[in-house]
Design a protein around this motif. Structure first.
Motif, short mmCIF file in Angstrom:
data_model
loop_
_atom_site.label_atom_id
_atom_site.label_comp_id
_atom_site.label_asym_id
_atom_site.label_seq_id
_atom_site.Cartn_x
_atom_site.Cartn_y
_atom_site.Cartn_z
N THR A 77 0.93 -1.02 -0.31
CA THR A 77 -0.05 0.19 -0.04
C THR A 77 0.93 1.34 0.29
O THR A 77 1.97 1.10 0.28
CB THR A 77 -0.98 -0.05 1.14
N ILE A 78 0.21 3.05 0.05
CA ILE A 78 1.03 3.97 -0.03
C ILE A 78 1.82 4.28 1.19
O ILE A 78 2.75 4.99 1.53
CB ILE A 78 -0.05 5.06 -0.66
N ASN A 79 0.99 3.63 2.51
CA ASN A 79 1.65 3.46 4.00
C ASN A 79 2.69 2.79 3.73
O ASN A 79 3.75 3.24 4.46
CB ASN A 79 0.54 2.89 4.87
N ASP A 80 2.93 1.75 2.68
CA ASP A 80 3.87 0.99 3.10
C ASP A 80 5.01 1.52 2.20
O ASP A 80 6.55 1.11 2.75
CB ASP A 80 3.95 -0.85 2.70
N VAL A 81 4.66 2.01 1.54
CA VAL A 81 5.36 2.75 0.55
C VAL A 81 6.50 4.04 1.19
O VAL A 81 7.95 4.26 1.34
CB VAL A 81 5.12 2.83 -0.92
N ALA A 82 5.59 4.99 1.58
CA ALA A 82 5.39 5.95 2.88
C ALA A 82 7.03 5.56 3.95
O ALA A 82 7.83 5.86 4.69
CB ALA A 82 4.76 6.63 3.54
N ALA A 83 6.04 4.47 4.71
CA ALA A 83 7.31 4.01 5.89
C ALA A 83 8.59 3.58 5.26
O ALA A 83 9.30 3.91 6.14
CB ALA A 83 6.49 2.58 6.48
N ARG A 84 8.44 3.00 3.83
CA ARG A 84 9.63 2.21 3.51
C ARG A 84 11.23 3.50 2.91
O ARG A 84 12.43 3.78 3.38
CB ARG A 84 9.55 1.66 2.80
N ALA A 85 10.43 4.93 2.46
CA ALA A 85 11.18 5.71 2.05
C ALA A 85 11.02 6.38 3.97
O ALA A 85 12.14 7.98 3.26
CB ALA A 85 10.36 6.48 0.63
N GLY A 86 10.59 6.68 4.38
CA GLY A 86 10.56 7.29 5.88
C GLY A 86 10.23 9.01 6.00
O GLY A 86 10.69 10.06 5.78
N VAL A 87 9.15 9.17 4.51
CA VAL A 87 8.28 10.19 4.37
C VAL A 87 6.66 9.94 5.12
O VAL A 87 5.95 8.86 4.94
CB VAL A 87 8.27 11.01 2.88
N SER A 88 6.00 11.08 4.80
CA SER A 88 4.55 10.52 4.69
C SER A 88 3.90 10.18 4.00
O SER A 88 3.89 10.28 2.34
CB SER A 88 3.94 12.31 5.17
N LYS A 89 2.20 9.73 4.31
CA LYS A 89 1.87 9.32 3.26
C LYS A 89 1.55 10.41 2.14
O LYS A 89 1.51 9.74 0.44
CB LYS A 89 0.09 9.09 3.73
N GLY A 90 1.43 11.32 2.63
CA GLY A 90 1.47 12.86 1.49
C GLY A 90 1.67 12.66 0.42
O GLY A 90 2.36 13.41 -0.19
N ALA A 91 3.33 12.93 1.14
CA ALA A 91 4.73 12.74 0.63
C ALA A 91 4.37 11.94 -0.54
O ALA A 91 4.66 12.47 -2.22
CB ALA A 91 5.68 12.98 1.51
N VAL A 92 3.70 10.66 -0.78
CA VAL A 92 4.22 9.80 -1.25
C VAL A 92 3.00 9.65 -2.52
O VAL A 92 3.24 10.03 -3.89
CB VAL A 92 3.73 8.45 -0.76
N SER A 93 1.94 10.53 -2.07
CA SER A 93 0.80 10.34 -3.00
C SER A 93 1.09 11.80 -3.56
O SER A 93 0.74 11.71 -4.46
CB SER A 93 -0.73 11.42 -2.06
N MET A 94 1.61 12.70 -3.22
CA MET A 94 2.34 14.05 -4.51
C MET A 94 2.93 13.33 -5.16
O MET A 94 3.13 14.23 -6.43
CB MET A 94 2.86 14.88 -3.35
N ALA A 95 3.80 12.96 -5.11
CA ALA A 95 4.73 12.62 -5.80
C ALA A 95 4.46 11.16 -6.98
O ALA A 95 4.55 11.21 -8.48
CB ALA A 95 6.24 11.22 -4.84
N PHE A 96 3.55 10.78 -6.15
CA PHE A 96 2.83 9.62 -6.91
C PHE A 96 2.35 10.19 -8.00
O PHE A 96 2.07 9.58 -9.59
CB PHE A 96 1.93 8.32 -6.87
N ASN A 97 1.32 11.47 -7.79
CA ASN A 97 0.65 12.02 -8.64
C ASN A 97 1.27 13.25 -9.24
O ASN A 97 0.53 14.54 -10.06
CB ASN A 97 -0.12 12.81 -8.18
#
Length: 111
Positions: free
Chosen positions: A9-29
Motif C-alpha cells: 500500500t501507499i502506507n508501506d511505501v511511505a514507511a520504507r521511504a521515511g516520508v508521510s503518506k501525503g508525500a508519497v501521494s504527491m510524488a505518485f501524482n
C-alpha cells in the motif's frame, strides 16, 4: 510491508521511504511539494516493495474507468472450438494491458 495487507500500500511505501503518506501521494501524482531527492527515494521504495497502482482505487478517485467492452455474438460453447476467437481476445487483452486498461467481455445471443 504491512503483514496484515495482501498487497503493498501507499502506507508501506511511505514507511520504507521515511516520508508521510501525503508525500508519497504527491510524488505518485506528479504534484509539487516534494523535492527531487525525496521523489526518487519514494519511487525507489515503491520499486523495492513491488508497489503498483490499484486500478479500482484509481478509478474511484478519478471517476474514470479504463475498461473496454467487447460483445461477441457467439454461443460460449463454440468459442473454445474456434481458435480465432481465443487468439483475438488474447490479442486485445495484451494491447489493453500495455495501456493499463481492462477488457470486459460479454457474450450475447443471436437476435
Amino acid at each position: 510491508m504491512n503483514p496484515a495487507s495482501p498487497r503493498v500500500t501507499i502506507n508501506d511505501v511511505a514507511a520504507r521511504a521515511g516520508v508521510s503518506k501525503g508525500a508519497v501521494s504527491m510524488a505518485f501524482n506528479n504534484r509539487p511539494g516534494v523535492s527531487q531527492a525525496t521523489r526518487e527515494r519514494i519511487f525507489e521504495a515503491a520499486r523495492e516493495l513491488g508497489w503498483f497502482p490499484h486500478q479500482t482505487a484509481r478509478s474511484l478517485s478519478s471517476r474514470r474507468v479504463d475498461i473496454v467492452g467487447l460483445a461477441i455474438c457467439r454461443p460460449a460453447r463454440l468459442l473454445g472450438l474456434e481458435p480465432f476467437y481465443m487468439e483475438f481476445v488474447s490479442g486485445i487483452e495484451s494491447v489493453l494491458a500495455e495501456r493499463s486498461c481492462s477488457l470486459l467481455l460479454r457474450l450475447v445471443r443471436d437476435l
